[in-house]
Design an enzyme around this catalytic site. Structure first.
Site, mmCIF file in Angstrom:
data_model
loop_
_atom_site.group_PDB
_atom_site.id
_atom_site.type_symbol
_atom_site.label_atom_id
_atom_site.label_comp_id
_atom_site.label_asym_id
_atom_site.label_seq_id
_atom_site.Cartn_x
_atom_site.Cartn_y
_atom_site.Cartn_z
ATOM 1 N N CYS A 175 0.154 3.125 3.012
ATOM 2 C CA CYS A 175 -1.001 3.747 2.321
ATOM 3 C C CYS A 175 -1.006 3.365 0.838
ATOM 4 O O CYS A 175 -0.088 3.736 0.099
ATOM 5 C CB CYS A 175 -0.916 5.249 2.539
ATOM 6 N N CYS A 223 -1.049 6.180 -1.715
ATOM 7 C CA CYS A 223 0.256 6.883 -1.720
ATOM 8 C C CYS A 223 1.226 6.184 -2.670
ATOM 9 O O CYS A 223 2.064 6.830 -3.303
ATOM 10 C CB CYS A 223 0.881 6.880 -0.325
#
Lengths: 282, 104
Positions: B29, B32
């Protein structure tokens, strides 16, 4: 589109910032350089406290916020109280003094202090840190890394400051124009947003329509279903206003326009206007 | 305090005391990773805050327990209780602001 603008405010009358400063402060570069050598860091007790040190304080005052037996503070972060944090600079562990904070005298004792020291960054450390990180493929040396940090900061800041300026113009336009929003279009937009919420909830194996308040709070981050749906309603109203304004000022939506045309069109138009009228320092 | 990676067996004890920030994330991600860099900065700046990371791929039960619908997803704890939940990518300054409310 049935929603209309009935009185058009001149967007050029909106206040703009005089300048947008995109230069990356040295402090940001230094913070990012520490990430390269975190593995070799050490902690020492400083002779006297400086900004960036972490201290534990005992505080006595008439305010509960400043009446605590042991409160940890990163000095100079501004997270606790700027006056109190400024007054800590140059103090020693064990020292007691009184400072005025939020208009009350606070008796402060420095119970402990620690400072983290980082080894000097090396080209090897920069290359190792950059390995496998998106956007850092060309970083091989500390100088490359510093250049990356500055560029990354500038891009973030440009987006954020330009966003503020563009939104400021739109807020001015919305506040000073008059709209005749079509109730049917408004309801259709709201239904669409609620369908998105139902779909997202279903992905998390939840039913939006029967969620408890606690589930709503965790799902939306808003305090209640009413607050969440009011936020959606405001967003829908703003979207219709934006559409009406864009069609009046920028022109009709092209037949082959991509989804979200109104957002890209208003952004491109106003970003160009802001760029031409604000001094950008980079 | 160092950043700690939680499992379903360690999670509850890791968040039981003081101010704690839980980051639900996954290695694939992009946003993230941005939050991850912000947390790396905060780790040294605020050693008195516990930072707990939960990899949703490795700990699906924890992700399910928190109804994590998207990542990154941040939960702020104080003495074992969730106080604030902030889904999505947030800059370090915003995280500092939330933590200051809990600490002081």
């Amino acid at each position: 589109m049935r929603s209309k603008i009935t009185k058009l405010a001149d967007y050029r009358q909106a206040a703009l910032p005089r300048e947008i400063d995109l230069r990356c402060p040295q402090e940001v570069v230094e913070k990012k350089l520490r990430l390269l050598t975190k593995g070799g860091k050490t902690t020492v007790t400083p002779e006297t406290v400086e900004k960036g040190d972490v201290v534990t304080l005992a505080l006595e005052s008439t305010l509960p916020r400043f009446n605590r037996p042991a409160v940890p503070v990163n000095v100079g972060s501004g997270m606790y109280n700027p006056e109190l944090e400024d007054a800590l600079v140059g103090r020693k562990v064990g020292e007691t003094f009184t400072v005025e904070a939020e208009n009350v005298p606070v008796r402060v004792t420095v119970k402990s202090a620690s400072r983290t020291l980082y080894p000097a960054p090396t080209d090897e450390a920069a290359a190792a840190y950059a390995k496998g990180r998106d956007g850092m493929e060309d970083v091989k040396t500390v100088a490359d890394y510093v250049e990356y940090v500055k560029k990354d900061y500038q891009e973030d800041r440009r987006l954020s400051e330009m966003g503020k300026a563009v939104n400021g113009v739109l807020e001015f336009v919305f506040a000073n124009s008059e709209f005749d929003l079509d109730e049917g279009e408004l309801q259709a937009a709201l239904d669409r947003e609620l369908d998105f919420a139902r779909r997202d909830a279903a992905e998390g194996k939840m039913d939006y329509d029967t969620m408890s308040d606690e589930e709503i709070r965790r799902f939306t981050g808003m305090d209640s279903r009413a607050d969440f749906e009011e936020m959606l309603r405001r967003g829908c109203r703003d979207e219709l206003k934006r559409y009406a304004w864009a069609q009046a000022v920028i022109g009709p939506e092209p037949e082959d326009a991509e989804e979200g045309w109104v957002y890209s069109a208003t952004w491109d138009f106003l970003e160009k206007y802001v760029t031409e009228n604000v001094t950008i320092i980079d | 305090m160092a950043i700690v990676h939680a499992t379903r067996d360690t999670f509850d004890s890791l968040v039981s005391e003081g101010v704690c920030l839980v980051d639900f994330w996954a290695p694939w991600c992009g946003p993230c990773r941005m939050v991850g860099i912000a947390l790396e900065e905060l780790e040294d700046e605020l050693p008195f805050v516990s930072i707990v990371k939960v990899n949703v791929d490795e700990e699906p039960e924890l992700a399910e327990r928190f109804d994590v619908n998207g990542i990154p997803d941040l939960y702020y704890y104080k003495d074992g209780k969730v106080v604030t939940h902030c889904p999505g990518s947030v800059p370090a300054d915003e995280i500092r602001e939330q933590l200051a409310k809990l600490l002081y």
